[in-house]
Design a protein around this motif. Structure first.
Motif, short mmCIF file in Angstrom:
data_model
loop_
_atom_site.label_atom_id
_atom_site.label_comp_id
_atom_site.label_asym_id
_atom_site.label_seq_id
_atom_site.Cartn_x
_atom_site.Cartn_y
_atom_site.Cartn_z
N HIS A 109 -17.78 11.69 52.63
CA HIS A 109 -17.70 10.51 52.94
C HIS A 109 -17.32 9.32 54.22
CE1 HIS A 109 -13.60 10.58 50.93
NE2 HIS A 109 -14.00 9.20 50.64
N HIS B 78 -14.42 7.37 54.51
CA HIS B 78 -13.10 6.78 54.43
C HIS B 78 -12.83 7.42 55.30
CE1 HIS B 78 -13.32 5.51 49.47
NE2 HIS B 78 -13.71 4.48 51.08
N ASP C 72 -9.58 8.67 56.40
CA ASP C 72 -8.69 9.66 56.51
C ASP C 72 -9.45 10.83 55.76
OD1 ASP C 72 -9.62 8.67 53.43
OD2 ASP C 72 -7.40 9.50 52.82
N HIS C 73 -11.38 10.83 56.15
CA HIS C 73 -11.50 11.89 56.08
C HIS C 73 -12.89 12.15 57.38
CE1 HIS C 73 -11.21 12.96 51.56
NE2 HIS C 73 -10.37 11.16 51.82
N HIS D 161 -15.79 8.44 43.43
CA HIS D 161 -14.34 7.63 44.01
C HIS D 161 -15.81 6.42 45.25
CE1 HIS D 161 -11.90 7.35 47.17
NE2 HIS D 161 -12.66 7.93 48.44
N ASP E 161 -12.94 13.74 47.57
CA ASP E 161 -11.77 12.87 46.61
C ASP E 161 -12.35 12.66 44.81
OD1 ASP E 161 -10.27 11.83 47.66
OD2 ASP E 161 -11.09 10.54 49.41
ZN ZN Z 1 -12.08 7.99 49.99
#
Ligand code: ZN
Length: 359
Positions: free
Chosen positions: A167, A169, A171-172, A250, A291
């Motif tokens: 995904h 976000h 932090d990914h 998530h 997540d």
């Molecule tokens: Zn996430």
């Protein structure tokens, strides 16, 4: 200076990593080690300087999944509010599994999965990267270790053929792109084809006020615009043996990355020793579940994160995942576990989920 080396020099701000990256791209690992020796340091020292703990090394977290080789590389660890990490679970319960500091922060990992299929080198997830705003850095510290850790194992950005984001976000997919000398956003992995869920990208263009802070368009918009990123519906096979599946919870469109390593008698026999099936139909399988199950502390179906946009769907998706992953003995890869990047999830006699370490 070649273009490749120039590129590596500006990607990293750490001198040890610069040396490693540059020499890897010049003529391989041996000369890399020699160069470091001349510079008065060793490969092990450079790993320590980079803050990499022992478990981040390729020796500790690498295994063969049938014909494929899997390794875990970390972008470092970062502080995360324990309450947000465990949602409605009371602290008296989660604090038995994970330690919190005086500010109630716990340590979260940033684990990427490198898959060598023999034909392709595939990187699943690119951590937090190095483009956080000053405000975000105050919260998350921006460890930015992924390229150093890849370099220390002899993997240069040019070696990556495919990048997959579960995904979008921050932090990914943080290392999807970097800023060049002129401040322009460019792909970190210049040769790679990038993949991400289409639903995520559509949502990221107009996120809710609740999670707008989690989306940094520079991580993906330039790649979509240039055609270097392909958007996925869910269910596609990206290369033989590596496919994606949507697990809602998530976010609406987060995808797990399922890796089927083909049949390898050696693997089956070896795994059979710890209770894995030996029958000829056994296909060793791993899943980067992202997540949906971020750490081993989140394996119970009701232990979701406070960040989940659809917590009831998280429960349904976990059940759906376990219905396949448990009987087929899938190796589960945990995106945010700072200590256990992968494990086999099993149900004990009392019906409780337990994580059995792979190594
Ligand atoms: Zn996430």
């Amino acid at each position: 200076m070649s273009q490749v080396i120039r590129r590596l020099l500006w990607i990293s701000s750490y001198s040890a990593a610069i040396t490693v990256s540059a020499c890897v791209s010049m003529s391989g690992r041996d000369s890399c080690i020699r160069t470091l020796a001349r510079a008065g340091t060793s490969l092990a020292d450079s790993r320590q300087d980079a803050g990499a703990t022992v478990w981040q090394t390729q020796e500790m977290h690498r295994l063969n999944l049938g014909d494929f080789e899997l390794s875990v590389f970390s972008d470092g660890t970062y502080p995360l509010d324990g309450g947000a990490f465990f949602g409605v679970i009371p602290k008296v319960m989660w604090s038995k599994k994970v330690a919190a500091d005086e500010r109630n922060y716990v340590t979260a990992g940033l684990n990427s999965l490198l898959i060598r299929t023999g034909k392709h080198t595939v990187l699943v997830e690119t951590g937090m990267g190095n483009k956080l705003s000053d405000r975000m850095k105050k919260f998350y510290a921006q460890p930015a270790k992924l390229l150093e850790n890849l370099s220390a194992a002899g993997v240069a950005p040019e070696d990556i053929d495919i990048v997959i984001n579960s995904h979008l976000h921050f932090d990914h997919c943080g290392w999807n792109t970097v800023r060049d000398w002129n401040g322009n956003i460019v792909p970190t992995f210049p040769r790679a084809k990038y993949y991400a869920p289409e639903g995520e990208w559509q949502y990221a263009r107009k996120p809710s006020e609740r999670d707008a802070i989690s989306y940094i368009p520079e991580n993906y918009d330039p790649l979509v615009a240039s055609g270097q990123m392909t958007l996925l519906k869910g269910g596609e096979e990206i290369v033989p043996g590596i496919s994606v599946k949507t697990f809602r919870g998530h976010t609406a469109s987060m995808q797990g990355i399922i890796v089927r390593g083909g049949q390898n008698p050696h693997f089956s026999q070896k795994q059979g020793e710890v209770g894995h099936p030996r029958d000829s139909s056994f296909v060793p399988t791993a899943c980067y579940i992202s997540d949906l199950i971020p750490t081993t502390a989140h394996i119970d179906v009701t232990w979701g994160m406070g960040f989940d946009l659809y917590p009831l769907d998280t429960i349904d998706s976990k059940k759906e995942y376990y219905a396949r992953a448990l009987p087929e003995k899938w190796l589960t890869v945990f995106t945010h576990d700072p200590n256990v990047p992968w494990a086999y999830i099993e149900k004990d006699e009392s019906g409780k989920m337990v994580a059995k370490e792979a190594e």
